[in-house]
Design an enzyme around this catalytic site. Sequence first.
Site, short mmCIF file in Angstrom:
data_model
loop_
_atom_site.label_atom_id
_atom_site.label_comp_id
_atom_site.label_asym_id
_atom_site.label_seq_id
_atom_site.Cartn_x
_atom_site.Cartn_y
_atom_site.Cartn_z
N THR A 58 0.84 -1.20 0.00
CA THR A 58 0.00 0.00 0.00
C THR A 58 0.88 1.25 0.00
OG1 THR A 58 -1.64 -1.18 1.30
CG2 THR A 58 -1.82 1.23 1.27
N ASP A 65 -9.21 -1.11 2.84
CA ASP A 65 -9.58 0.23 3.33
C ASP A 65 -9.11 1.31 2.37
OD1 ASP A 65 -6.89 -0.51 4.16
OD2 ASP A 65 -6.82 1.46 5.05
N THR A 86 -2.04 2.46 6.10
CA THR A 86 -1.49 1.21 5.56
C THR A 86 -1.50 0.17 6.66
OG1 THR A 86 0.50 0.09 4.73
CG2 THR A 86 0.87 2.07 6.05
N GLY A 87 -1.79 -1.09 6.25
CA GLY A 87 -1.85 -2.17 7.25
C GLY A 87 -3.06 -3.02 6.98
N GLY A 114 -6.34 -3.77 6.34
CA GLY A 114 -7.43 -2.88 5.98
C GLY A 114 -8.73 -3.09 6.72
#
Lengths: 176, 135
Positions: free
Chosen positions: B1, B32, B52-53, B55
């Site tokens: 991302t 997300d 970021t991560g 979602g």
Amino acid sequence: MAGPVGVAIHGGCGALRREDLTGAEWAAAREALRRSLRAAWDIVGRGGSSLDAVEAAVTVMEDSPAFNAGHGAALNADGFHELDASIMDGATLRAGGVSCVRRIRNPVRAARAILDEGEWVNFAGEGADAWAERAGLAMVPNAYFTTQRRVDALRTLKELEAQHASHRASEGEKHG
Amino acid sequence: TVGAVALDRAGHLAAATSTGGFNNKPAARVSDSSVIGAGTYARDGVCAVSCTGRGEFFIRLVAGHEIASRMDYRGQSLKEATDGVIFGDMKRWDVGAGLCAIDANGNAVVPYNTIGMYRGFVTPQGGLHVGVHDD
């Protein structure tokens, strides 16, 4: 009197340790981060809009194989790419987004085109690809997004899952 | 991302995010990154955020909108509101997460709770800073 300007970016968080990439790969990623920052800073620095700046910064990173977006994106369980992107303007709360697209070279540009068109906020799947094509955006085959590193990552994870049915992928195995 | 946030001379804030999702994700899974208010959010006079991560957790928390609301309605600073999400909510869920965000005065933050995050920002003097691990 013109106000302050500012830019910040991320290229993704995760579990990559220093030893996971070569020095050249780290250097290439840093260079892409700098190009992304510079693309945005050049715009706001000469009085351009923050909306143009964030679109430019993300486009640079979508075009770099170093990051999980655009060229260099992760592969899904079926072995192809589905990409998501969005953009938002804080002045008007206008926004645009695409979900699960497969052929748009720069998904953030499709999100911006949706924002600018103003009627909708989010398009998904094949319909989003078709909308972007009609809007004149650059379209590519899905394989354009594939890199060897992502092919290897998917194969490794599937082998792990085949060997250990209970294996639940770690954050690192998912996100790199 | 990947994501970016910016403040321009007219005081307008903007945010953008783009992702390939994650390795071996189910087909048709939406992150997300394309959900306004979750992975991407901007509100003039308050902040712009790109996340970021994992979602699913940013969607459940409506993270971008939540950060702006904690600033706008509770008077939290950008750092308090973003640290609260990354080191509070996301840590409680034991979820790897990061973001870049900027406020209406040009203050920028790039917090993350993983061992690294590709990140960068431009200092008020125009200096470019990029980092990956704790550099």
